[in-house]
Motif scaffolding. Structure first.
Motif, PDB file in Angstrom:
ATOM      1  N   ILE A 111     -20.737  -3.953   2.367  1.00 56.16           N
ATOM      2  CA  ILE A 111     -19.296  -4.204   2.307  1.00 56.16           C
ATOM      3  C   ILE A 111     -18.683  -3.250   1.289  1.00 56.16           C
ATOM      4  O   ILE A 111     -19.072  -3.228   0.125  1.00 56.16           O
ATOM      5  CB  ILE A 111     -19.018  -5.673   1.937  1.00 56.16           C
ATOM      6  N   GLY A 112     -17.710  -2.465   1.727  1.00 56.71           N
ATOM      7  CA  GLY A 112     -17.182  -1.398   0.879  1.00 56.71           C
ATOM      8  C   GLY A 112     -16.331  -1.880  -0.278  1.00 56.71           C
ATOM      9  O   GLY A 112     -16.374  -1.301  -1.370  1.00 56.71           O
ATOM     10  N   ALA A 113     -15.543  -2.906  -0.074  1.00 51.39           N
ATOM     11  CA  ALA A 113     -14.599  -3.348  -1.107  1.00 51.39           C
ATOM     12  C   ALA A 113     -15.334  -4.017  -2.265  1.00 51.39           C
ATOM     13  O   ALA A 113     -16.108  -4.959  -2.074  1.00 51.39           O
ATOM     14  CB  ALA A 113     -13.588  -4.324  -0.508  1.00 51.39           C
ATOM     15  N   ARG A 114     -15.089  -3.513  -3.477  1.00 47.68           N
ATOM     16  CA  ARG A 114     -15.606  -4.157  -4.677  1.00 47.68           C
ATOM     17  C   ARG A 114     -14.736  -5.386  -4.993  1.00 47.68           C
ATOM     18  O   ARG A 114     -13.635  -5.542  -4.438  1.00 47.68           O
ATOM     19  CB  ARG A 114     -15.552  -3.189  -5.845  1.00 47.68           C
ATOM     20  N   PRO A 115     -15.183  -6.276  -5.857  1.00 46.47           N
ATOM     21  CA  PRO A 115     -14.383  -7.472  -6.159  1.00 46.47           C
ATOM     22  C   PRO A 115     -12.951  -7.162  -6.573  1.00 46.47           C
ATOM     23  O   PRO A 115     -12.012  -7.844  -6.136  1.00 46.47           O
ATOM     24  CB  PRO A 115     -15.176  -8.134  -7.286  1.00 46.47           C
ATOM     25  N   ASP A 116     -12.760  -6.114  -7.394  1.00 51.27           N
ATOM     26  CA  ASP A 116     -11.399  -5.761  -7.793  1.00 51.27           C
ATOM     27  C   ASP A 116     -10.590  -5.267  -6.591  1.00 51.27           C
ATOM     28  O   ASP A 116      -9.383  -5.544  -6.488  1.00 51.27           O
ATOM     29  CB  ASP A 116     -11.424  -4.683  -8.873  1.00 51.27           C
ATOM     30  N   ASP A 117     -11.244  -4.513  -5.678  1.00 56.03           N
ATOM     31  CA  ASP A 117     -10.557  -4.055  -4.471  1.00 56.03           C
ATOM     32  C   ASP A 117     -10.101  -5.249  -3.638  1.00 56.03           C
ATOM     33  O   ASP A 117      -8.973  -5.281  -3.130  1.00 56.03           O
ATOM     34  CB  ASP A 117     -11.489  -3.195  -3.610  1.00 56.03           C
ATOM     35  N   LEU A 132      -5.989  -8.775  -1.329  1.00 58.29           N
ATOM     36  CA  LEU A 132      -5.519 -10.150  -1.147  1.00 58.29           C
ATOM     37  C   LEU A 132      -4.139 -10.336  -1.781  1.00 58.29           C
ATOM     38  O   LEU A 132      -3.269 -11.029  -1.223  1.00 58.29           O
ATOM     39  CB  LEU A 132      -6.515 -11.138  -1.747  1.00 58.29           C
ATOM     40  N   ASP A 133      -3.925  -9.723  -2.919  1.00 62.98           N
ATOM     41  CA  ASP A 133      -2.630  -9.832  -3.583  1.00 62.98           C
ATOM     42  C   ASP A 133      -1.528  -9.230  -2.709  1.00 62.98           C
ATOM     43  O   ASP A 133      -0.412  -9.768  -2.638  1.00 62.98           O
ATOM     44  CB  ASP A 133      -2.688  -9.126  -4.935  1.00 62.98           C
ATOM     45  N   GLU A 134      -1.826  -8.124  -2.045  1.00 59.15           N
ATOM     46  CA  GLU A 134      -0.850  -7.514  -1.134  1.00 59.15           C
ATOM     47  C   GLU A 134      -0.479  -8.478  -0.006  1.00 59.15           C
ATOM     48  O   GLU A 134       0.664  -8.494   0.462  1.00 59.15           O
ATOM     49  CB  GLU A 134      -1.436  -6.225  -0.545  1.00 59.15           C
ATOM     50  N   LEU A 135      -1.453  -9.304   0.407  1.00 55.86           N
ATOM     51  CA  LEU A 135      -1.210 -10.255   1.491  1.00 55.86           C
ATOM     52  C   LEU A 135      -0.660 -11.588   0.992  1.00 55.86           C
ATOM     53  O   LEU A 135      -0.293 -12.452   1.801  1.00 55.86           O
ATOM     54  CB  LEU A 135      -2.514 -10.508   2.264  1.00 55.86           C
ATOM     55  N   GLY A 136      -0.647 -11.763  -0.335  1.00 60.42           N
ATOM     56  CA  GLY A 136      -0.163 -13.012  -0.892  1.00 60.42           C
ATOM     57  C   GLY A 136      -1.110 -14.173  -0.669  1.00 60.42           C
ATOM     58  O   GLY A 136      -0.682 -15.322  -0.536  1.00 60.42           O
ATOM     59  N   LEU A 137      -2.400 -13.883  -0.646  1.00 57.11           N
ATOM     60  CA  LEU A 137      -3.413 -14.916  -0.410  1.00 57.11           C
ATOM     61  C   LEU A 137      -4.375 -14.966  -1.583  1.00 57.11           C
ATOM     62  O   LEU A 137      -4.711 -13.927  -2.172  1.00 57.11           O
ATOM     63  CB  LEU A 137      -4.181 -14.624   0.882  1.00 57.11           C
ATOM     64  N   PRO A 138      -4.890 -16.169  -1.898  1.00 58.90           N
ATOM     65  CA  PRO A 138      -5.720 -16.298  -3.094  1.00 58.90           C
ATOM     66  C   PRO A 138      -7.185 -15.928  -2.897  1.00 58.90           C
ATOM     67  O   PRO A 138      -7.882 -15.658  -3.883  1.00 58.90           O
ATOM     68  CB  PRO A 138      -5.591 -17.785  -3.434  1.00 58.90           C
ATOM     69  N   SER A 139      -7.679 -15.951  -1.653  1.00 55.31           N
ATOM     70  CA  SER A 139      -9.116 -15.749  -1.451  1.00 55.31           C
ATOM     71  C   SER A 139      -9.399 -15.329  -0.020  1.00 55.31           C
ATOM     72  O   SER A 139      -8.539 -15.465   0.874  1.00 55.31           O
ATOM     73  CB  SER A 139      -9.882 -17.037  -1.752  1.00 55.31           C
ATOM     74  N   LEU A 140     -10.615 -14.845   0.193  1.00 57.06           N
ATOM     75  CA  LEU A 140     -11.042 -14.506   1.553  1.00 57.06           C
ATOM     76  C   LEU A 140     -11.098 -15.747   2.434  1.00 57.06           C
ATOM     77  O   LEU A 140     -10.775 -15.691   3.625  1.00 57.06           O
ATOM     78  CB  LEU A 140     -12.417 -13.835   1.507  1.00 57.06           C
TER      79      LEU A 140
END
Length: 971
Positions: free
Chosen positions: A22-28, A33-41
């Motif tokens: 999985i390419g995205a690191r936790p900070d990514d 998620l912040d761009e989508l306005g969601l708190p978690s996967l």
């Protein structure tokens, strides 16, 4: 030197394979998620995926293994396969993959991570390699047009039969006659296609003449399965006189010594290129070929590489004519072939490039002389040979003791073909040694076998042994005369040639490939490693089960895991492409209805948004396609669906739906759709092309599906290889399990399948050679990792959609305003206003170093983007920035600052030659052309050609290596 303390790591070292996949690191992840306005996967999954289809708990899979543990487990299974000298033949032969080709093509990510060359400007390397393949096939078969590979020999024969029936319309009611000496698996596959489509097949000994009755076409095997080589020109002429067409299934290596089919009057030639350096792989993947006479090129199934010209007038390669025709013609398509075996065709073509015509002839001569040597020894011992003429295969008559001979040879480390109780087949190849021949002779009971083999070999070498190939069939015409097949004899030259071609292309090893519906994600090195291990790669598909315990353990375990993932009861990995998986699933549905006395059920409902292969596969399964309309929001039009179900309730066989839909959204009413079709007596086929949006979250076998095909070359990490290999397993609920594909080789003497299912591939497990890749992926990820990958794929797609929507509106979203794993960017309004097309955007992206998204599918004038879970935020941002910069250029056109015809969009892509030209007269700077963003300077990719004129290439079709003078004149 003083001891230096390392700086602390900014984040923990990845602890699992899933963390690296999985390419995205936790900070990514947090940023997106912040761009989508969601708190978690989890919140994203809950919002995007309809609650009514969510699975109850985690997947019931074994715990994830580390990369070291997976390789150890693969090694354990590999060691359970017995290593034998393979002299079974029957369409599969031992071969040597030159090391320079194995390492620099088959094992090189520059080649195996490339996508199908639908964007030709960034695919010139693989297109040249495939053009070499076509030229090789055309030269060896003596026919002027060849395609860029099919799936395997049996299905290629079936495609040739269908081609003859399409073209020979005046005789379409006649029978197709198959040579009794045709490969048994080819007969079985053709019979299955014929039964579904309702035409007659007759198996006959063509050496005794043609059967009576009206004929559509005739298929001859040369050399035959038994090894027989005979002059079939008389039979061909007789067939032509009766209005039939003729196909020859030919061994390419044999054609270096015997008269090619085209010179004997054949309309079509088909076969396998496996023995040109492609390992046995327990049955595949292997590139099949098809060549046709002049006038049949527009009926050729699959892909055809052609030579066109670019914007500067220079020669350039592209896919020609019927490329992806099934996506355009749908139920009117002439074939459902989509995936090819491009990577294996490239290996075979490079084998011919490396060896050249004289090398191929020497290899053929070695195999032929080995057979002559063995024949001399056996005949001297009183063993009767069935035929007087052969190339590399002998059939010996040993009344009542064939089993004993085969067993004795196996005990000596050699596999032979048990034809029946009285006959044994022996096939020689480039790997055959005197020791192998001595072991075989000893198995037949020859005393002093080694000395006899040495003496016979000396007689053959000295010309003292009689010739066995008919003089009338001796090849006199030249082949492989193009300079490409003469210029790369040393390994240094070959290495540089392969590197030069690879450097022309953009593959996943260099850049993100954001193709919607194609899921171009990481093909991890650990997953790829076992594929070429000899314990897996050198096993013959018809080796005894006692020698293949490791292979079958891996396959059965993979099938079980895939059943768990999808929620179905049984899985077959036999289909060797997604399209063949579709066909297998639909044939299972057809067989199920027929077993219940409901032969009338032949209507297949297919939404307008479905993959084009769906409709083509339904037609090949003998079904009638009825299209269901699409609603304005991209979902299935519920009212039209209800009306179509009511209209066809008595003859409804199935509905084919893609889930999530091809429009990139989760339809909220999918359960209701399934229930409505079931209530009418139909079955539900759920196309698994978009399974990357479901794994770990929802199971099609649990929310209403009766059957699905999966794309292992998409969701389960088998690389695309420039257009193949693909694997399309079919998964079914228990009531359809009896109708899963049968083993084509396990047939009766007349070639009729002995099971309820219909074989769709030449070998029992299809393209088994690449299954260790998917097994490793699933074992490495485990349930938690697979689920995390799906959620990350959803996150990446929704992040791209959210970032780009202000610039390129997202065409369809679900009820929550979210997309699934891909999104469609709508350029139609921009095109209407400015003249800038989606194709212009696709070509301009090349200047930014990107492969384009999917162009004009499933909606014309759009781009479909699928970032996958493997890309990190940096690469996704680079793509988003490129698209925003392109929108700014479109705005320049809209404002009148640039005419569209002279804009960097319309004149893209920009080659180094164009930039270096002294007479730069374009209304934008060279810097804007090639460095449209600062980051492009760091790793600039220059396409080798400018925009290619596709229409010119179709009007002036050239599908072989062009004369070298064409390039010299330009230079």
């Amino acid at each position: 030197m003083a001891h230096q303390t390392l700086a602390p790591l900014t984040e923990p070292v990845a602890a699992t394979f899933a963390d690296r996949h999985i390419g995205a690191r936790p900070d990514d992840t947090a940023t997106m998620l912040d761009e989508l306005g969601l708190p978690s996967l989890d919140a994203l999954a809950d919002a995007a995926v309809p609650a009514g289809i969510r699975q109850a708990g985690p997947l019931d899979l074994p715990p994830a293994l580390s990369e070291t543990e997976v390789l150890a487990r693969l090694r354990e299974m590999a060691e359970k396969n017995a290593m034998r000298v393979q002299m079974i033949g029957q369409g599969y032969h031992g071969t040597v993959t030159p090391g320079v080709i194995q390492r620099n093509v088959l094992e090189s990510p520059a080649w195996y991570t490339a996508y199908t060359p639908y964007q030709p400007e960034i695919s010139q390397g693989r297109l040249e390699a495939l053009l070499n393949f076509q030229t090789m096939v055309e030269d060896l078969t003596g026919l002027p047009v060849a395609g860029a590979s099919l799936l395997d020999e049996a299905t290629a024969v079936a495609e040739a039969v269908l081609l003859m029936r399409r073209v020979n319309k005046a005789r379409a009611a006649g029978a197709v006659v198959l040579d009794a000496d045709l490969l048994p698996q080819s007969i079985a596959v053709v019979r299955g296609r014929a039964e579904a489509l309702g035409f007659d097949v007759v198996v006959a000994d063509l050496a005794a003449g043609l059967p009576d009755g009206e004929l559509t076409g005739v298929v001859i095997q040369q050399p035959g399965t038994s090894g027989r080589v005979w002059d079939a020109s008389g039979v061909m002429a007789a067939a032509k006189e009766r209005g039939a067409m003729v196909t020859v299934a030919a061994d390419l290596l044999a054609l270096t010594l015997i008269t090619p089919p085209g010179e004997q009057g054949a309309d079509v030639a088909v076969g396998s290129a496996q023995r040109f350096g492609v390992p046995l792989f327990y049955g595949g993947p292997h590139a099949a070929y098809m060549a046709v006479r002049k006038g049949l090129e527009r009926s050729l199934p699959g892909r055809l590489v052609g030579v066109s010209r670019d914007s500067a007038g220079d020669p350039a390669y592209r896919l020609a004519l019927q490329t992806r025709e099934q996506h355009i013609r749908r139920e009117k398509a002439t074939s459902n072939i989509c995936t090819a075996q491009a990577l294996l065709a490239i290996v075979a073509s490079m084998y011919a490039v490396y060896h050249g015509p004289e090398g191929l002839r020497a290899i053929a001569g070695h195999a032929h002389d080995a057979a002559r040597t063995l024949a001399t020894v056996l005949a001297g011992h009183g063993v009767e040979l069935v035929h007087e003429s052969w190339f590399d295969t002998l059939t010996a008559r040993v009344p009542g003791r064939a089993g004993a001979v085969v067993a004795a040879a196996e005990a000596a480390g050699v596999n032979l073909r048990l034809v029946d109780a009285d006959h044994v087949g022996v096939s020689c190849d480039e790997t055959t040694t005197p020791a192998h021949l001595a072991a075989v002779a000893q198995a037949f009971g020859v005393a002093g076998a080694a000395a006899r083999v040495d003496a016979a070999a000396a007689a053959v070498a000295d010309g003292a042994a009689p010739e066995v190939l008919p003089a009338a069939l001796a090849r006199t015409s030249a082949y492989l005369t193009h300079p490409t097949f003469h210029a790369h004899r040393s390994e240094t030259q070959m290495l540089r040639y392969l590197r030069r071609l690879a450097d022309k292309d953009l593959a996943l090893d260099r850049t993100m490939i954001p193709l919607g519906s194609c899921t171009m994600k990481l093909n991890a090195t650990t997953e790829m490693q076992a594929m070429t291990w000899p314990e897996f790669a050198s096993v013959h598909p018809f080796a005894p089960d006692s020698q293949t315990a490791g292979w079958r353990e891996l396959i059965e375990d993979l099938e079980r895991r895939l059943a768990v993932i999808t929620g179905y009861d049984r899985v077959s990995v036999q289909p060797n492409a997604g399209s063949q998986g579709e066909l297998a699933g639909l044939l299972a549905i057809r067989g199920y209805h027929r077993s219940r006395g409901e032969e009338r059920r032949t209507v297949c409902l297919i939404p307008a948004s479905a993959h084009g292969t769906n409709a083509a596969s339904a037609v090949l399964a003998g079904m009638r396609v009825v299209v269901v309309a699409t609603a304005a929001d991209g979902t299935i039009d519920a009212a039209d669906l209800r009306a179509k179900i009511a209209e066809h309730a008595d003859d409804l066989a199935a509905i084919m739906i893609t889930y999530p839909s091809t429009h990139g959204v989760y339809d909220g009413d999918v359960r209701e759709v399934c229930d409505a079709v079931h209530a009418a007596g139909g079955q539900v086929y759920i196309d698994g092309a978009n399974l990357n949006a479901l794994v770990g979250l929802a199971q099609p076998g649990r929310f209403g599906g009766d059957v699905s095909h999966l794309n292992l070359h998409k969701t389960f990490c088998i690389p695309h290889g420039g257009g193949g290999p693909g694997v399309g397993p079919v998964a079914v609920r228990e009531h359809l399990a009896p109708f899963l594909p049968a083993d084509a080789a396990a047939t009766g003497a007349d070639g009729a399948p002995g099971a309820l299912g219909v074989p769709v591939s030449a070998s029992r497990y299809g393209s088994a050679g690449v299954l260790p890749i998917s097994w490793a992926y699933v074992a490495l990820m485990g349930a938690e990792g697979l689920t995390a990958a799906t959620k990350s794929a959803l996150l990446a797609a929704n992040y791209v959609a959210r970032r780009l929507d202000p610039y390129f509106p997202v065409l369809y979203t679900g009820a929550s305003g979210l997309v699934a794993h891909e999104c469609i960017l709508d350029l139609r309004e921009l095109t209407a206003r400015t003249g800038v097309t989606a194709e212009d955007v696709a070509k301009r992206l090349i200047d930014f170093g990107f492969h384009a998204p999917t162009l004009a599918f499933p909606v014309a004038g759009t781009l479909m983007v699928e970032p996958t879970e493997s890309e990190d935020l940096g690469e996704i941002t680079r793509f988003v920035d490129a698209m925003i910069a392109i929108r700014a250029e479109i705005d320049q056109v809209a404002a009148g600052d640039l005419p569209v015809e002279a804009s960097p969009l319309r004149l893209a892509p920009h080659t180094a030659a164009a930039i270096a030209a002294a007479d730069w007269d374009r209304p934008y700077s060279r810097e804007q052309a090639v460095f449209p963003l600062p980051g492009v300077r760091r790793d600039k990719y220059f396409p080798p050609v400018g925009r290619i004129d596709g229409a010119y290439g179709d009007r002036h079709l050239v599908c072989a290596c062009p004369p070298v003078t064409d390039f010299e004149e330009r230079a």
